[in-house]
Design a protein around this motif. Structure first.
Motif, PDB file in Angstrom:
ATOM      1  N   HIS A  16      38.712  44.342-132.095  1.00 12.38           N
ATOM      2  CA  HIS A  16      38.273  45.730-131.978  1.00 12.38           C
ATOM      3  C   HIS A  16      36.762  45.838-131.757  1.00 12.38           C
ATOM      4  O   HIS A  16      36.262  46.933-131.465  1.00 12.38           O
ATOM      5  CB  HIS A  16      38.685  46.542-133.218  1.00 12.38           C
ATOM      6  CG  HIS A  16      37.939  46.203-134.465  1.00 12.38           C
ATOM      7  ND1 HIS A  16      38.340  45.206-135.328  1.00 12.38           N
ATOM      8  CD2 HIS A  16      36.804  46.721-135.008  1.00 12.38           C
ATOM      9  CE1 HIS A  16      37.500  45.132-136.342  1.00 12.38           C
ATOM     10  NE2 HIS A  16      36.558  46.043-136.172  1.00 12.38           N
ATOM     11  N   HIS A  17      36.028  44.742-131.876  1.00 17.04           N
ATOM     12  CA  HIS A  17      34.596  44.777-131.588  1.00 17.04           C
ATOM     13  C   HIS A  17      34.308  44.643-130.093  1.00 17.04           C
ATOM     14  O   HIS A  17      33.145  44.755-129.688  1.00 17.04           O
ATOM     15  CB  HIS A  17      33.873  43.653-132.343  1.00 17.04           C
ATOM     16  CG  HIS A  17      33.906  43.828-133.831  1.00 17.04           C
ATOM     17  ND1 HIS A  17      34.640  43.008-134.653  1.00 17.04           N
ATOM     18  CD2 HIS A  17      33.308  44.741-134.636  1.00 17.04           C
ATOM     19  CE1 HIS A  17      34.490  43.414-135.909  1.00 17.04           C
ATOM     20  NE2 HIS A  17      33.685  44.450-135.929  1.00 17.04           N
ATOM     21  N   PHE A  18      35.332  44.413-129.288  1.00 22.46           N
ATOM     22  CA  PHE A  18      35.144  44.252-127.844  1.00 22.46           C
ATOM     23  C   PHE A  18      35.692  45.477-127.125  1.00 22.46           C
ATOM     24  O   PHE A  18      36.763  45.975-127.451  1.00 22.46           O
ATOM     25  CB  PHE A  18      35.834  42.978-127.352  1.00 22.46           C
ATOM     26  CG  PHE A  18      35.206  41.729-127.907  1.00 22.46           C
ATOM     27  CD1 PHE A  18      34.235  41.053-127.185  1.00 22.46           C
ATOM     28  CD2 PHE A  18      35.570  41.247-129.155  1.00 22.46           C
ATOM     29  CE1 PHE A  18      33.639  39.913-127.708  1.00 22.46           C
ATOM     30  CE2 PHE A  18      34.981  40.120-129.690  1.00 22.46           C
ATOM     31  CZ  PHE A  18      34.015  39.443-128.961  1.00 22.46           C
ATOM     32  N   TYR A  19      34.942  45.958-126.157  1.00 22.06           N
ATOM     33  CA  TYR A  19      35.300  47.194-125.467  1.00 22.06           C
ATOM     34  C   TYR A  19      35.230  46.978-123.955  1.00 22.06           C
ATOM     35  O   TYR A  19      34.664  45.997-123.462  1.00 22.06           O
ATOM     36  CB  TYR A  19      34.354  48.335-125.871  1.00 22.06           C
ATOM     37  CG  TYR A  19      32.902  48.088-125.503  1.00 22.06           C
ATOM     38  CD1 TYR A  19      32.425  48.408-124.224  1.00 22.06           C
ATOM     39  CD2 TYR A  19      32.007  47.531-126.414  1.00 22.06           C
ATOM     40  CE1 TYR A  19      31.098  48.164-123.870  1.00 22.06           C
ATOM     41  CE2 TYR A  19      30.684  47.287-126.073  1.00 22.06           C
ATOM     42  CZ  TYR A  19      30.239  47.606-124.785  1.00 22.06           C
ATOM     43  OH  TYR A  19      28.930  47.356-124.431  1.00 22.06           O
ATOM     44  N   ASP A  20      35.825  47.908-123.222  1.00 27.79           N
ATOM     45  CA  ASP A  20      35.794  47.892-121.760  1.00 27.79           C
ATOM     46  C   ASP A  20      35.088  49.157-121.270  1.00 27.79           C
ATOM     47  O   ASP A  20      35.502  50.266-121.609  1.00 27.79           O
ATOM     48  CB  ASP A  20      37.211  47.853-121.180  1.00 27.79           C
ATOM     49  CG  ASP A  20      37.967  46.601-121.595  1.00 27.79           C
ATOM     50  OD1 ASP A  20      37.471  45.504-121.299  1.00 27.79           O
ATOM     51  OD2 ASP A  20      39.040  46.728-122.217  1.00 27.79           O
ATOM     52  N   GLU A  21      34.021  48.978-120.496  1.00 28.47           N
ATOM     53  CA  GLU A  21      33.277  50.107-119.938  1.00 28.47           C
ATOM     54  C   GLU A  21      32.873  49.738-118.507  1.00 28.47           C
ATOM     55  O   GLU A  21      31.894  49.029-118.306  1.00 28.47           O
ATOM     56  CB  GLU A  21      32.037  50.422-120.771  1.00 28.47           C
ATOM     57  CG  GLU A  21      32.324  51.090-122.108  1.00 28.47           C
ATOM     58  CD  GLU A  21      32.693  52.555-121.959  1.00 28.47           C
ATOM     59  OE1 GLU A  21      32.525  53.095-120.835  1.00 28.47           O
ATOM     60  OE2 GLU A  21      33.141  53.144-122.949  1.00 28.47           O
ATOM     61  N   ILE A  22      33.652  50.210-117.530  1.00 26.49           N
ATOM     62  CA  ILE A  22      33.407  49.885-116.124  1.00 26.49           C
ATOM     63  C   ILE A  22      33.220  51.173-115.343  1.00 26.49           C
ATOM     64  O   ILE A  22      33.956  52.143-115.528  1.00 26.49           O
ATOM     65  CB  ILE A  22      34.572  49.063-115.546  1.00 26.49           C
ATOM     66  CG1 ILE A  22      34.718  47.749-116.325  1.00 26.49           C
ATOM     67  CG2 ILE A  22      34.367  48.777-114.065  1.00 26.49           C
ATOM     68  CD1 ILE A  22      35.960  46.961-115.990  1.00 26.49           C
ATOM     69  N   ASP A  23      32.225  51.201-114.474  1.00 28.19           N
ATOM     70  CA  ASP A  23      31.934  52.381-113.663  1.00 28.19           C
ATOM     71  C   ASP A  23      32.842  52.360-112.431  1.00 28.19           C
ATOM     72  O   ASP A  23      32.533  51.738-111.422  1.00 28.19           O
ATOM     73  CB  ASP A  23      30.463  52.379-113.244  1.00 28.19           C
ATOM     74  CG  ASP A  23      30.071  53.659-112.517  1.00 28.19           C
ATOM     75  OD1 ASP A  23      30.975  54.441-112.143  1.00 28.19           O
ATOM     76  OD2 ASP A  23      28.860  53.874-112.313  1.00 28.19           O
ATOM     77  N   TYR A  24      33.968  53.064-112.531  1.00 29.12           N
ATOM     78  CA  TYR A  24      34.919  53.029-111.426  1.00 29.12           C
ATOM     79  C   TYR A  24      34.525  53.944-110.274  1.00 29.12           C
ATOM     80  O   TYR A  24      35.080  53.846-109.187  1.00 29.12           O
ATOM     81  CB  TYR A  24      36.321  53.347-111.932  1.00 29.12           C
ATOM     82  CG  TYR A  24      36.911  52.172-112.672  1.00 29.12           C
ATOM     83  CD1 TYR A  24      37.191  50.992-112.000  1.00 29.12           C
ATOM     84  CD2 TYR A  24      37.138  52.219-114.045  1.00 29.12           C
ATOM     85  CE1 TYR A  24      37.700  49.890-112.669  1.00 29.12           C
ATOM     86  CE2 TYR A  24      37.647  51.127-114.726  1.00 29.12           C
ATOM     87  CZ  TYR A  24      37.929  49.967-114.025  1.00 29.12           C
ATOM     88  OH  TYR A  24      38.425  48.884-114.689  1.00 29.12           O
ATOM     89  N   GLY A  25      33.559  54.808-110.504  1.00 29.10           N
ATOM     90  CA  GLY A  25      32.995  55.532-109.366  1.00 29.10           C
ATOM     91  C   GLY A  25      32.350  54.560-108.393  1.00 29.10           C
ATOM     92  O   GLY A  25      32.456  54.693-107.174  1.00 29.10           O
ATOM     93  N   PHE A  26      31.687  53.538-108.953  1.00 27.50           N
ATOM     94  CA  PHE A  26      31.083  52.490-108.131  1.00 27.50           C
ATOM     95  C   PHE A  26      32.152  51.563-107.547  1.00 27.50           C
ATOM     96  O   PHE A  26      32.142  51.259-106.352  1.00 27.50           O
ATOM     97  CB  PHE A  26      30.094  51.695-108.974  1.00 27.50           C
ATOM     98  CG  PHE A  26      29.523  50.485-108.295  1.00 27.50           C
ATOM     99  CD1 PHE A  26      28.649  50.612-107.224  1.00 27.50           C
ATOM    100  CD2 PHE A  26      29.864  49.216-108.722  1.00 27.50           C
ATOM    101  CE1 PHE A  26      28.124  49.488-106.595  1.00 27.50           C
ATOM    102  CE2 PHE A  26      29.340  48.090-108.106  1.00 27.50           C
ATOM    103  CZ  PHE A  26      28.475  48.227-107.035  1.00 27.50           C
TER     104      PHE A  26
END
Length: 589
Positions: A352-362
């Motif tokens: 739970h300390h790992f997350y996903d944050e990707i800019d899919y607009g890019f």
């Protein structure tokens, strides 16, 4: 290659005749439910599959959970044949590929799956189309429950479609009705989201595909999970065992026995064409029994890389045995179930300390004519980066490897955004160059450079310290470098306590820490494997693997040391710069 027997009619035109039951299974694995689909002019093509892949094809269970080591061919030899068959037997059906991130699907899952399809005879642009609809002139039928847009879909010649669903894009599974699901790297999936969102869409449309064993099927595969949150997939073995107990016989063994009989009959069909009608009738009888059993079967399997030794290579396995830390070799290669150590230096670190944050607009602004790892190699893809504030940077310095970590505060959270490294013969200046390349588009060219006493020493071969080498290169590239000296490396007990409180949360005086899952592979491994060693003056971090140059130094404690400096410096700068109390005082209360 053996020649066809002389008594075979010319119409068979066999390239190769294979007499092994298992290899016949491969050759005929995708024959449809109608036995008459074995055409008179059938042409056999030889392909190699390993034992776990063959067992999967032979069983053909409605639900399959595969925990296989790295290099066993999960995507190319498991997901590809399975989804190939799903599409073939459910024309106009709607399936989906699921991943923890959309980037995972584009970079790691789809390339080998597409390669597997192509090896089975499909051609992109003729049999399937990625993120585009088939040409209208082909008159491809519309899917039964097709998508409105094409951006995240694969279309097939028979009207079927497969959506690409990721858990980091909110709502990507909403409103769908799907007929099969295939998930790769299942250990990274959020089980609660999987149950409450995607699995609820695998429903309905019995009037189209009811009775087909692949209908509403599930496939999830992964290498051995090493975190508590990912252990759910191992629990599926209990469901498989419970099914056999309820029936009073081994369900999987019964299926394999039926398949053995079916393929023995196929051998007879090839060898005795004059008995074609009677043999086909027997095949149909056994096929019906096989379909009836497998349509309600849960199949769990485990395999190690040794099961693919002919494909992966004995030398490669031996090389990994020498280079990898024992824990990684045991879990990722030998596929042995992990045990919880009592001596972890970071015992509170979990999934739970790992997350996903990707800019899919890019990401979505690109055309995807090709797929594969490394398509997006700069910070514009990272949605967790605050583009309008400086970046925090910390390094570890050594002759064999120089890791670098990048972080930023975000409210009460502290985010570890990115890892980088260079290995011998590259040096600190090379990792500085990699940093500038990756963050070329970051608008604020300012870093807070955290370093301890190990960064400021010189040597007999260089009068310039590693700290100065790094800072000078960044300044030459237009960056402003704010020196943030943290003093001597904090004592092990202080680092242990800091990480424990930060990872557990609940202390308003400390950051809660998170890691960008996609960008911190070796930070995770390094911290998970870091152990406590007892010293003469108390406990310390066990760093003996750093001295073993036969090991892959990316997976020893170097990255964890850089993480220590980053977190310690972040608290000194961001949380306490206006507080009259000393940082040490936080641990005195």
């Amino acid at each position: 290659m053996s020649a066809p027997p002389k008594h075979l009619p010319d119409r068979y035109k066999l390239d190769e005749l294979v007499t092994s039951d298992l290899q016949i299974a491969v050759r005929l694995a995708h024959v449809g439910h109608d036995a008459h689909s074995l055409a008179d002019d059938v042409q056999a093509v030889h392909r190699h599959f390993n034992k776990p892949q063959l067992r999967s094809m032979l069983v053909g269970a409605n639900e399959e959970y595969a925990v296989w080591g790295r290099g066993t061919g999960k995507s190319e030899g498991l997901i590809a044949p399975r989804t190939f068959r799903n599409v073939e037997v459910m024309p106009r059906g709607h399936g989906c590929f699921v991943g923890s991130t959309y980037l995972q699907l584009l970079e790691r899952t789809l390339p080998p799956v597409i390669k597997g399809w192509e090896q089975m005879g499909w051609v992109r642009g003729r049999d399937f189309w990625v993120r585009e609809r088939p040409p209208k002139k082909l008159n491809v039928p519309q899917p039964i429950v097709g998508p409105i847009t094409t951006e995240h879909c694969i279309f097939f010649r028979n009207g079927a479609v497969a959506s690409m669903v990721s858990q980091d894009r909110p709502g990507s599974a909403n409103g769908k009705t799907v007929h099969w699901i295939a998930g790769d790297e299942a250990k990274f999936l959020d089980k609660a989201k999987l149950d409450n969102e995607l699995l609820l869409t695998n429903r309905g449309d019995e009037r189209y595909f009811g009775g087909i064993p692949e209908f509403h099927s599930l496939l999830f595969c992964t290498d051995m999970p090493t975190s508590k949150a990912a252990m759910w997939i191992l629990e599926e073995e209990k469901r498989m065992i419970a099914q056999s107990k309820e029936l009073g016989f081994d369900r999987i063994k019964a299926i394999l026995d039926l398949r053995t009989k079916i393929y023995a009959l196929y051998e007879g069909l090839i060898a005795y064409p004059g008995k074609r009608a009677s043999i086909l009738k027997k095949i149909q009888t056994y096929q019906t029994r096989w379909d009836a059993i497998r349509s309600n079967t849960v199949y769990f399997s485990e395999a190690s890389t040794l099961d693919n030794i002919h494909g992966f290579g004995a030398k490669n396995i031996a090389r990994l045995r020498e280079k990898l830390p024992p824990f990684i070799f045991e879990t990722a290669i030998l596929n042995r179930r992990p045990f919880l150590t009592e001596n972890a230096f970071y015992p509170d670190l979990d999934e739970h300390h790992f997350y996903d944050e990707i800019d899919y607009g890019f990401i979505d602004s690109f055309d995807f004519d090709q797929f594969g790892k490394g398509l997006f190699e700069d910070s514009r893809k990272d949605a967790d980066v605050d583009k309008y504030r400086p970046l925090d940077v910390a390094l570890d310095y050594g002759a064999h490897i120089n890791p670098l970590l990048v972080g930023q505060p975000h409210g009460r959270d502290y985010r570890v955004l990115k890892e980088m490294y260079v290995r011998h013969p590259d040096r600190v200046v090379d990792v500085a160059r990699a940093f500038c390349r990756y963050y070329k588009h970051h608008p604020v060219k300012v870093i807070n450079y955290f370093f301890d006493h190990t960064a400021i020493g010189t040597s007999a071969t260089s009068a310039t310290s590693p700290k100065d080498v790094f800072a000078e290169y960044l300044m030459s590239e237009g960056w402003t470098v704010e020196d943030r000296y943290v003093g001597h490396t904090p004592e092990p007990a202080q680092r242990y306590e800091l990480w424990g409180r930060a990872l557990r949360g609940g202390d308003a005086r400390l950051f809660r820490v998170g890691f960008n899952r996609n960008n911190t592979e070796f930070v995770r491994i390094s911290m998970q494997q870091a152990q406590i060693a007892q010293g003469s003056t108390g406990f310390r971090k066990d760093k003996k693997d750093e001295k073993n140059h036969n090991l892959d130094q990316r997976e020893t404690t170097h990255f964890s040391d850089a993480a220590d400096t980053l977190l310690y410096g972040a608290h000194l700068l961001h949380r306490f710069e206006s507080d009259s109390r000393s940082f040490d005082g936080v641990f005195m209360s």
